[in-house]
Design a protein around this motif. Sequence first.
Motif, PDB file in Angstrom:
ATOM      1  N   HIS A   1       0.826  -1.202   0.000  1.00 26.90           N
ATOM      2  CA  HIS A   1       0.000   0.000   0.000  1.00 26.90           C
ATOM      3  C   HIS A   1       0.866   1.260   0.000  1.00 26.90           C
ATOM      4  CE1 HIS A   1      -3.280  -2.672   0.985  1.00 26.90           C
ATOM      5  NE2 HIS A   1      -4.121  -1.652   0.861  1.00 26.90           N
ATOM      6  N   GLU A   2       0.378   2.270  -0.679  1.00 30.28           N
ATOM      7  CA  GLU A   2       0.929   3.613  -0.557  1.00 30.28           C
ATOM      8  C   GLU A   2       0.182   4.290   0.583  1.00 30.28           C
ATOM      9  OE1 GLU A   2       0.533   5.737  -4.238  1.00 30.28           O
ATOM     10  OE2 GLU A   2       1.871   4.368  -5.304  1.00 30.28           O
ATOM     11  N   ARG A   3       0.910   5.116   1.335  1.00 28.59           N
ATOM     12  CA  ARG A   3       0.299   5.848   2.446  1.00 28.59           C
ATOM     13  C   ARG A   3       0.167   7.320   2.059  1.00 28.59           C
ATOM     14  NH1 ARG A   3       4.546   3.580   4.748  1.00 28.59           N
ATOM     15  NH2 ARG A   3       5.302   5.591   5.482  1.00 28.59           N
ATOM     16  N   TRP A   4      -1.058   7.802   2.069  1.00 26.32           N
ATOM     17  CA  TRP A   4      -1.370   9.195   1.754  1.00 26.32           C
ATOM     18  C   TRP A   4      -1.946   9.848   3.007  1.00 26.32           C
ATOM     19  CZ3 TRP A   4      -0.879  11.389  -3.205  1.00 26.32           C
ATOM     20  CH2 TRP A   4      -0.457  10.504  -4.202  1.00 26.32           C
ATOM     21  N   ALA A   5      -1.673  11.126   3.211  1.00 25.38           N
ATOM     22  CA  ALA A   5      -2.175  11.802   4.414  1.00 25.38           C
ATOM     23  C   ALA A   5      -2.504  13.263   4.129  1.00 25.38           C
ATOM     24  CB  ALA A   5      -1.152  11.708   5.548  1.00 25.38           C
ATOM     25  N   LEU A   6      -3.368  13.793   4.992  1.00 25.34           N
ATOM     26  CA  LEU A   6      -3.776  15.184   4.932  1.00 25.34           C
ATOM     27  C   LEU A   6      -3.960  15.662   6.366  1.00 25.34           C
ATOM     28  CD1 LEU A   6      -4.837  17.473   2.946  1.00 25.34           C
ATOM     29  CD2 LEU A   6      -7.112  16.574   3.430  1.00 25.34           C
TER      30      LEU A   6
END
Length: 181
Positions: free
Chosen positions: A170-175
């Motif tokens: 998985h790629e980890r994306w955040a905001l």
Amino acid sequence: MPHTASRYLAEGPRVGIRHFTYADGAEFSARARESKDLHHPWLFPPDTANAYTAYAGRLIEDPTKAGFLVCEKDDGAIAGFININNIVEGGFQCGALGYGAFAHAAGRGLMREGLRLVLGHAFGPMRLHRLEINVQPGNTASIALARSCGFRLEGFSPNMLFIDGAWRDHERWALTVEMTG
């Protein structure tokens, strides 16, 4: 004319978001069955009444989860769903997002509008500071949605989640709330 409260927690031009209810089971599970080809191999939303009841129950009753239905305003049809899981309060104030569009709504921008509404609710009334999305690298539609809403790529996790019979990268994306305004 008397004022009537909206059935939505938040509204955009074409969609509103609201919490899951047990009464949504028939429509949700029918839309999940219609969307199997769209969802496979990324996610497997409940497609039977019993599976939906268990799924919705966790979102309704577990304080570490919040489930939102993205509904078309013109007819109330469920276009998709966005869930915030693993909500941690205190110094972390974070949650993990999961989402899916239903086939009849895919590619129409409804989920982008819905996700922006959920972000406003999460960073507003829910008082979260950070939201994370974990996406399989080949799920280009999900990555495009995350990117279009301002999420940044933070890393890569090999063999992170067990999905469809195997451990998946998985790629980890955040905001964070600061990135939104």
